[in-house]
Scaffold this motif. Structure first.
Motif, mmCIF file in Angstrom:
data_model
loop_
_atom_site.group_PDB
_atom_site.id
_atom_site.type_symbol
_atom_site.label_atom_id
_atom_site.label_comp_id
_atom_site.label_asym_id
_atom_site.label_seq_id
_atom_site.Cartn_x
_atom_site.Cartn_y
_atom_site.Cartn_z
ATOM 1 N N ASP A 168 36.647 2.749 -53.513
ATOM 2 C CA ASP A 168 35.533 2.172 -52.754
ATOM 3 C C ASP A 168 35.814 0.718 -52.387
ATOM 4 O O ASP A 168 35.496 0.280 -51.276
ATOM 5 C CB ASP A 168 34.249 2.265 -53.567
ATOM 6 C CG ASP A 168 33.792 3.698 -53.756
ATOM 7 O OD1 ASP A 168 34.208 4.554 -52.951
ATOM 8 O OD2 ASP A 168 33.026 3.958 -54.711
ATOM 9 N N ARG A 169 36.389 -0.028 -53.324
ATOM 10 C CA ARG A 169 36.717 -1.434 -53.022
ATOM 11 C C ARG A 169 37.781 -1.521 -51.921
ATOM 12 O O ARG A 169 37.703 -2.388 -51.053
ATOM 13 C CB ARG A 169 37.223 -2.112 -54.286
ATOM 14 C CG ARG A 169 37.610 -3.580 -54.097
ATOM 15 C CD ARG A 169 36.392 -4.457 -53.887
ATOM 16 N NE ARG A 169 35.547 -4.484 -55.048
ATOM 17 C CZ ARG A 169 35.697 -5.355 -56.056
ATOM 18 N NH1 ARG A 169 36.668 -6.245 -56.040
ATOM 19 N NH2 ARG A 169 34.859 -5.336 -57.079
ATOM 20 N N ALA A 170 38.747 -0.606 -51.936
ATOM 21 C CA ALA A 170 39.781 -0.610 -50.901
ATOM 22 C C ALA A 170 39.201 -0.272 -49.536
ATOM 23 O O ALA A 170 39.619 -0.819 -48.512
ATOM 24 C CB ALA A 170 40.890 0.371 -51.264
ATOM 25 N N ARG A 171 38.204 0.618 -49.480
ATOM 26 C CA ARG A 171 37.607 0.999 -48.196
ATOM 27 C C ARG A 171 36.872 -0.165 -47.551
ATOM 28 O O ARG A 171 36.728 -0.203 -46.322
ATOM 29 C CB ARG A 171 36.649 2.164 -48.406
ATOM 30 C CG ARG A 171 37.342 3.491 -48.681
ATOM 31 C CD ARG A 171 36.338 4.568 -49.025
ATOM 32 N NE ARG A 171 36.986 5.855 -49.250
ATOM 33 C CZ ARG A 171 36.370 6.937 -49.714
ATOM 34 N NH1 ARG A 171 35.056 6.857 -49.994
ATOM 35 N NH2 ARG A 171 37.018 8.059 -49.893
ATOM 36 N N ILE A 172 36.373 -1.091 -48.351
ATOM 37 C CA ILE A 172 35.693 -2.256 -47.775
ATOM 38 C C ILE A 172 36.643 -3.042 -46.886
ATOM 39 O O ILE A 172 36.229 -3.639 -45.883
ATOM 40 C CB ILE A 172 35.127 -3.139 -48.903
ATOM 41 C CG1 ILE A 172 34.018 -2.383 -49.649
ATOM 42 C CG2 ILE A 172 34.592 -4.455 -48.362
ATOM 43 C CD1 ILE A 172 33.437 -3.151 -50.803
ATOM 44 N N TYR A 173 37.921 -3.036 -47.203
ATOM 45 C CA TYR A 173 38.928 -3.734 -46.407
ATOM 46 C C TYR A 173 39.728 -2.761 -45.550
ATOM 47 O O TYR A 173 40.882 -3.035 -45.206
ATOM 48 C CB TYR A 173 39.854 -4.532 -47.319
ATOM 49 C CG TYR A 173 39.162 -5.693 -47.982
ATOM 50 C CD1 TYR A 173 39.081 -6.942 -47.358
ATOM 51 C CD2 TYR A 173 38.543 -5.546 -49.223
ATOM 52 C CE1 TYR A 173 38.427 -7.997 -47.961
ATOM 53 C CE2 TYR A 173 37.888 -6.600 -49.825
ATOM 54 C CZ TYR A 173 37.827 -7.818 -49.189
ATOM 55 O OH TYR A 173 37.175 -8.872 -49.779
ATOM 56 N N GLY A 174 39.129 -1.642 -45.215
ATOM 57 C CA GLY A 174 39.783 -0.679 -44.336
ATOM 58 C C GLY A 174 41.017 -0.062 -44.936
ATOM 59 O O GLY A 174 41.938 0.317 -44.194
ATOM 60 N N GLY A 175 41.076 0.052 -46.250
ATOM 61 C CA GLY A 175 42.269 0.531 -46.923
ATOM 62 C C GLY A 175 42.087 1.893 -47.549
ATOM 63 O O GLY A 175 41.101 2.598 -47.329
#
Length: 535
Positions: free
Chosen positions: A501-508
């Motif tokens: 989820d934290r990675a998705r915040i930065y489009g990852g």
């Protein structure tokens, strides 16, 4: 000056409208009447105070036509011909503008209301034109089949004229409003609608027009109807804007090969053209609305991600301030302890004094370690590479007897946004804790950071390889090792889902897999800012 200026503007409106009406009438037919489009377009956008001037402007060209018909058809016909149709259209347009919300909050025209207004205006104008037949024949027009033929031509002519002119004018208005006149050519050269119209629509219509003009019978009618397949394609790609451009072009092509005198084939083509443009305009307006909603949702999603990124970064800044405050507290405790021991020096033995000094140093180191776990000092002073090489992860692995190595490759990592660098470090800590939670038999840990740029956007990939020592797998794990590691790295150990989820915040994204020697976890993050050049 105010009154004279007002009269001059009224005269200018009369002259411009009369000239435009006369020019469009010269290139129109009964079954394709472009002045009807000019009439409705002016009523839509010209202020109410200039409407009387438009009545006069429409009467001027009609006066000449009425005078020419006086000797042939009589004074009654001439008087009816002199009556301007714009007078009948004015109350309908005003009602649509004031009661039916013809314009939305952005001053754009609602297509469904516009089509309804077009239908009403065409009907009342056709009624006015049909009234000429009452003055030309002695028997009632209802007993004459030609009455209905001419009535349908009048209605379809006005309806097609409006559909040919008004949507195209609305499209030009929207393109004009997108920027300044100085950038018009630049905007047109980059407009996908213009590119598709010139490169695809125009050649297709030219080919179909040539076929319709050089074949006869049913093939000619099929070629005319096929002209609206490109219009449907433009509607799917560009919404009502594509229909406005393609429909006007297709209507013009059909008019070029249509005889001046209406026949059965012409009437069929008119009905099909009217139905096709009306349907596609409604469909295109719906598509445009859906695309606006889709774009709004996309922008809202981007805004939500930006707010989340900003919130994480502000949280890191607060943690940095907390770490600074803890270091100051640790230094203050050390100074106070030293002053206290100085005063008690004569009362303590040498052994006790050394014990107290060691306790003070241990307390200070514990405070500094806590501050470093909250926000690494090297991340602020020496940057991200030094933090990976010598920061809390390296120190924790060294204390636990795990071989540790980090390597940076690629270009552009030094220009990553500070928020992305901090997020990458936090994710690396979470990933290390997650791998240690899965297996406490880790013997070697290797971090590889690679950065680059794709399609003008920077990115960073962090790969973490853990090598397991099978001989340690059978030993009894210590209960506090995982908690101690989480404490030293300043993370909560929330697990793989939280990392994702934290990675998705930065489009990852995050990927995990097992290897022959252990496990591998890969992280991908995208930068939040666009780069100028790579370092």
């Amino acid at each position: 000056m105010g009154k004279s200026g007002g009269w001059l503007r009224q005269v200018a409106v009369v002259a411009v409208y009369a000239l435009s009406y006369g020019l469009l009438r010269q290139v129109s037919f009964v079954h394709w009447f472009l002045p009807a489009g000019l009439r409705l377009l002016c009523l839509l956008f010209v202020p109410y105070r200039y409407w009387p001037a438009m009545i006069v402007g429409e009467m001027l060209p009609l006066a000449k036509i009425s005078y020419d018909c006086l000797d042939q058809f009589g004074p009654v016909y001439a008087l009816i011909k002199l009556f301007p149709p714009i007078v009948l259209a004015m109350p309908i347009v005003r009602w649509c503008r004031s009661r039916l919300s013809l314009f939305d909050a952005q001053h754009s025209v609602r297509m469904s209301t516009l089509l309804f207004c077009t239908l009403l205006v065409s009907m009342v104008t056709a009624v006015r034109d049909i009234s000429f037949l009452y003055t030309l024949r002695e028997q009632p027009p209802g007993e004459n089949p030609m009455f209905w033929d001419w009535g349908s031509q009048y209605f379809l002519g006005n309806y097609l004229g409006i559909l040919t002119v008004v949507p195209l004018a609305l499209l030009i208005r929207d393109i004009w409003r997108e920027g300044t006149p100085n950038t018009l050519w630049k905007r047109l050269s980059r407009n996908r609608l213009v590119f598709d119209g010139v490169g695809l629509l125009l050649p297709a219509l030219v080919l179909l027009t040539w076929l319709a003009a050089n074949v006869s019978g049913d093939f000619s009618l099929v070629a005319r109807m096929a002209m609206f397949m490109p219009v449907a394609w433009m509607a799917l790609r560009h919404g009502w804007s594509g229909v406005a451009l393609a429909g006007s072009a297709a209507s013009l092509c059909v008019a070029l090969i249509t005889p001046d005198e209406s026949d059965a084939i012409t009437l069929q083509a008119q009905v099909f053209i009217s139905f096709a443009i009306t349907t596609l305009l409604m469909l295109g307006a719906r598509i445009a609305t859906l695309r606006v909603h889709e774009e709004k949702e996309r922008m809202d999603g981007q805004l939500a991600l930006q707010l989340a990124q900003q919130g994480l970064y502000l949280g890191e800044l607060r943690m940095c301030q907390t770490a600074d405050a803890l270091e100051q507290v640790g230094s203050a405790i050390q100074q106070s302890h030293n002053r206290f021991l100085e005063r008690l020096r004569n009362m303590l033995s040498t052994t006790e004094e050394r014990v107290y000094y060691r306790q003070a140093i241990a307390t200070q180191q514990q405070v500094f370690r806590l501050a470093d776990s909250i926000y690494p000092r090297t991340l602020q002073s020496r940057g991200f590479p030094s933090t990976l090489n010598n920061g809390p992860i390296a120190k924790a692995m060294d204390d636990m007897g795990i071989a540790y190595d980090s390597n940076l490759s690629g270009r552009g990592w030094s220009r990553l946004d500070p928020g992305v660098q901090i997020a990458l470090y936090r994710l690396a800590c979470e990933a290390v804790v997650h791998l240690f939670e899965q297996s406490q038999s880790i013997d070697q840990l290797r971090l590889v950071l690679r950065a680059g740029e794709t399609h003008g956007r920077r990115w960073a990939v962090l790969k973490i390889d853990a090598v397991f020592d099978r001989s340690k797998a059978s030993r009894e794990p210590k209960q506090n090792e995982w908690e101690e590691l989480s404490y030293r790295l300043g993370v909560g150990g929330l697990g793989l889902d939280a990392i994702r989820d934290r990675a998705r915040i930065y489009g990852g994204a995050i990927h995990t897999r097992s290897t022959s020697k252990g496990a591998r976890l890969s992280l991908l993050l995208h930068d939040t800012t666009k780069p100028d050049t790579l370092s």
